[in-house]
Design a protein around this motif. Structure first.
Motif, mmCIF file in Angstrom:
data_model
loop_
_atom_site.group_PDB
_atom_site.id
_atom_site.type_symbol
_atom_site.label_atom_id
_atom_site.label_comp_id
_atom_site.label_asym_id
_atom_site.label_seq_id
_atom_site.Cartn_x
_atom_site.Cartn_y
_atom_site.Cartn_z
ATOM 1 N N LYS A 27 52.147 41.476 40.730
ATOM 2 C CA LYS A 27 51.401 41.872 41.818
ATOM 3 C C LYS A 27 51.551 43.006 42.273
ATOM 4 O O LYS A 27 50.132 43.519 42.452
ATOM 5 C CB LYS A 27 53.315 40.798 42.652
ATOM 6 C CG LYS A 27 52.765 41.144 44.373
ATOM 7 C CD LYS A 27 54.005 40.640 45.019
ATOM 8 C CE LYS A 27 53.295 40.869 46.521
ATOM 9 N NZ LYS A 27 54.387 41.660 47.080
ATOM 10 N N LEU A 28 52.372 44.491 42.019
ATOM 11 C CA LEU A 28 52.157 45.130 41.618
ATOM 12 C C LEU A 28 51.301 45.831 41.095
ATOM 13 O O LEU A 28 50.060 46.338 41.871
ATOM 14 C CB LEU A 28 53.191 46.423 41.414
ATOM 15 C CG LEU A 28 54.215 46.365 41.723
ATOM 16 C CD1 LEU A 28 55.506 47.558 41.033
ATOM 17 C CD2 LEU A 28 54.153 46.924 43.049
ATOM 18 N N ALA A 29 50.403 45.601 39.873
ATOM 19 C CA ALA A 29 48.939 45.584 38.938
ATOM 20 C C ALA A 29 47.950 45.386 39.971
ATOM 21 O O ALA A 29 47.390 46.127 39.679
ATOM 22 C CB ALA A 29 49.279 45.094 37.726
ATOM 23 N N LEU A 30 48.226 44.442 39.967
ATOM 24 C CA LEU A 30 46.590 44.073 40.871
ATOM 25 C C LEU A 30 46.765 43.749 43.239
ATOM 26 O O LEU A 30 45.725 44.259 43.150
ATOM 27 C CB LEU A 30 46.742 41.891 41.023
ATOM 28 C CG LEU A 30 46.584 41.451 39.836
ATOM 29 C CD1 LEU A 30 46.810 39.813 39.975
ATOM 30 C CD2 LEU A 30 45.547 42.262 38.941
ATOM 31 N N GLU A 31 47.774 44.429 43.176
ATOM 32 C CA GLU A 31 48.141 44.799 44.565
ATOM 33 C C GLU A 31 46.504 45.602 45.084
ATOM 34 O O GLU A 31 46.155 46.233 45.984
ATOM 35 C CB GLU A 31 49.294 45.246 44.982
ATOM 36 C CG GLU A 31 49.488 45.536 45.909
ATOM 37 C CD GLU A 31 51.119 44.522 45.820
ATOM 38 O OE1 GLU A 31 52.187 44.507 46.947
ATOM 39 O OE2 GLU A 31 51.835 46.436 45.878
ATOM 40 N N ASN A 32 46.293 46.663 44.090
ATOM 41 C CA ASN A 32 45.239 48.107 44.518
ATOM 42 C C ASN A 32 44.458 47.952 43.586
ATOM 43 O O ASN A 32 43.432 48.811 43.667
ATOM 44 C CB ASN A 32 46.409 49.451 44.407
ATOM 45 C CG ASN A 32 47.178 49.968 44.969
ATOM 46 O OD1 ASN A 32 47.248 49.596 46.668
ATOM 47 N ND2 ASN A 32 48.724 50.345 44.579
ATOM 48 N N GLU A 33 43.820 46.622 43.152
ATOM 49 C CA GLU A 33 42.792 46.789 41.977
ATOM 50 C C GLU A 33 41.945 46.123 42.903
ATOM 51 O O GLU A 33 42.217 44.470 43.416
ATOM 52 C CB GLU A 33 43.135 45.334 41.148
ATOM 53 C CG GLU A 33 43.776 46.487 40.273
ATOM 54 C CD GLU A 33 43.262 46.964 38.657
ATOM 55 O OE1 GLU A 33 42.742 46.890 38.296
ATOM 56 O OE2 GLU A 33 44.398 48.333 38.960
ATOM 57 N N LYS A 34 40.637 45.755 43.032
ATOM 58 C CA LYS A 34 39.562 45.095 43.349
ATOM 59 C C LYS A 34 39.325 44.496 42.700
ATOM 60 O O LYS A 34 38.614 44.037 41.559
ATOM 61 C CB LYS A 34 37.821 45.579 43.975
ATOM 62 C CG LYS A 34 37.508 44.171 44.404
ATOM 63 C CD LYS A 34 36.242 45.476 44.810
ATOM 64 C CE LYS A 34 34.837 44.465 45.739
ATOM 65 N NZ LYS A 34 35.243 43.235 44.440
ATOM 66 N N THR A 35 40.048 42.763 42.260
ATOM 67 C CA THR A 35 39.058 41.701 41.101
ATOM 68 C C THR A 35 38.245 41.085 42.190
ATOM 69 O O THR A 35 38.160 40.733 43.156
ATOM 70 C CB THR A 35 40.824 40.601 41.415
ATOM 71 O OG1 THR A 35 41.088 40.500 42.557
ATOM 72 C CG2 THR A 35 41.698 41.284 40.517
ATOM 73 N N ASN A 36 36.684 40.801 41.096
ATOM 74 C CA ASN A 36 35.658 39.631 41.725
ATOM 75 C C ASN A 36 35.808 38.510 41.128
ATOM 76 O O ASN A 36 35.038 37.835 40.907
ATOM 77 C CB ASN A 36 34.757 40.655 40.583
ATOM 78 C CG ASN A 36 34.546 41.831 42.062
ATOM 79 O OD1 ASN A 36 34.387 42.349 42.634
ATOM 80 N ND2 ASN A 36 33.893 43.092 40.493
ATOM 81 N N CYS A 37 37.357 38.048 41.600
ATOM 82 C CA CYS A 37 37.635 36.329 40.834
ATOM 83 C C CYS A 37 38.799 36.301 41.771
ATOM 84 O O CYS A 37 39.902 36.994 41.985
ATOM 85 C CB CYS A 37 37.837 36.226 39.834
ATOM 86 S SG CYS A 37 38.612 37.269 38.093
ATOM 87 N N ASP A 38 38.979 34.784 41.763
ATOM 88 C CA ASP A 38 40.116 34.366 42.217
ATOM 89 C C ASP A 38 41.386 34.374 40.482
ATOM 90 O O ASP A 38 40.678 34.373 39.802
ATOM 91 C CB ASP A 38 39.800 32.991 42.310
ATOM 92 C CG ASP A 38 39.473 32.514 44.303
ATOM 93 O OD1 ASP A 38 39.343 34.069 44.381
ATOM 94 O OD2 ASP A 38 39.604 31.742 44.958
ATOM 95 N N VAL A 39 42.408 34.834 41.249
ATOM 96 C CA VAL A 39 43.712 35.305 39.976
ATOM 97 C C VAL A 39 44.888 33.580 39.637
ATOM 98 O O VAL A 39 45.107 34.087 41.100
ATOM 99 C CB VAL A 39 44.323 36.540 40.124
ATOM 100 C CG1 VAL A 39 45.324 37.026 39.173
ATOM 101 C CG2 VAL A 39 43.266 37.695 39.945
ATOM 102 N N VAL A 40 44.940 32.677 39.288
ATOM 103 C CA VAL A 40 46.049 32.421 39.084
ATOM 104 C C VAL A 40 47.065 32.592 38.489
ATOM 105 O O VAL A 40 46.668 32.976 37.060
ATOM 106 C CB VAL A 40 45.431 31.014 39.812
ATOM 107 C CG1 VAL A 40 46.413 29.616 39.054
ATOM 108 C CG2 VAL A 40 44.182 30.614 40.252
ATOM 109 N N ILE A 41 48.192 32.015 38.474
ATOM 110 C CA ILE A 41 49.026 31.667 36.915
ATOM 111 C C ILE A 41 50.089 30.798 37.788
ATOM 112 O O ILE A 41 50.349 29.675 38.721
ATOM 113 C CB ILE A 41 50.181 32.668 37.375
ATOM 114 C CG1 ILE A 41 51.064 33.073 38.540
ATOM 115 C CG2 ILE A 41 49.694 34.352 36.819
ATOM 116 C CD1 ILE A 41 52.151 33.810 38.859
#
Ligand code: PEP
Length: 252
Positions: A27-41
């Motif tokens: 959560k922390l690692a992706l919080e400030n990233e702009k991702t160009n896809c949906d992420v699912v675990i």
């Protein structure tokens, strides 16, 4: 238009404390990233409720790796689609080759699981793919067709539209042997064509088809750049934050 998705499949890994720590870090690692896809675990059942709670206000979705083919009752050890949904999970992997091979999951059983997942508002990530001998005999298209038809083609177009597909050549899963970008594209285009024949072009164009099989940070970009590859189902490379982030960056 269809979504790009990177979904991790933890398989039978991580104790409860390890899982909680990983989800918080992700959560922390992706919080400030702009991702160009949906992420699912997609996690073992024991992690679902905690993961869904930790990730509630984040953009990361949570899914199970399986669900039962029965609604409820005396099925010791099973977990129903309704139970999965009650944790806050939104996805469920169905038909993974390991479930088909080691737990005897047939097309008929998977048909029931898909119906129950949809009835409980879960998005099935439905896995299809040939084994090595079938690829060597050039039978991959007919194998994949039979898997689609055997479990999904009785669905209405509206229900089929809720499904995410994952093409996972079994010979590439956990082997370090990835399908070439061309092999992936050829199969994904074939699958999209089959969906178009069955449900029409609009449904086919809107179906996300993920690739799975030894996808990692070094090959993700090339695989995802194919027009019919809409992301990945990721095993080994989703277990470490840096690797999973590297795969997600394949869409940057
Ligand atoms: C999987 O199990 O769905 C998978 C793709 O595994 P890996 O990435 O380890 O090949």
């Amino acid at each position: 238009m269809r979504k790009n998705i990177v979904a991790g499949n933890w398989k039978m890994n991580k104790t409860f404390p390890e899982g909680v720590e990983f989800v918080k870090e992700l959560k922390l690692a992706l919080e400030n990233e702009k991702t160009n896809c949906d992420v699912v675990i997609c996690t073992p059942y024991i992690h679902l409720a905690a993961a869904a709670t930790i990730l509630e206000v984040s953009a990361v979705g949570v899914g199970a790796e399986n669900c039962a083919d029965k609604e409820a009752g005396a099925y010791t050890g099973e977990v129903s689609a309704a139970m999965v949904a009650s944790t806050g999970a939104k996805y469920v992997i169905l038909g993974h080759s390991e479930r088909r091979a080691y737990y005897g999951e047939t097309a008929e059983i998977l048909k029931e699981k898909v119906k129950l997942a949809l009835a409980n508002n879960l998005t099935p990530i439905f896995c299809i793919g040939e084994v090595l001998a079938e690829r060597e005999a050039e039978k991959q298209n007919e194998v994949v067709y039979a898997q689609l038809a055997g479990s999904l083609f009785e669905l209405s177009a509206a229900d089929f539209s809720k499904i995410v597909l994952a093409y996972e050549p079994v010979w590439a899963i956990g082997t370090g042997k990835t399908a070439t970008a061309q092999q992936a594209q050829d199969m994904h285009a074939y699958i999209r064509g089959v969906i178009a024949e069955q449900y029409g072009k609009e449904v086919a164009d809107n179906t996300s088809i993920l690739y799975g099989g030894s996808c990692n940070p070094s090959n993700a970009k090339e695989l995802f750049s194919n027009p019919d590859v809409d992301g990945g189902l990721i095993g080994g490379a989703c277990l470490k934050i840096a690797d999973f982030k590297g795969v997600i960056a394949g869409f940057n």
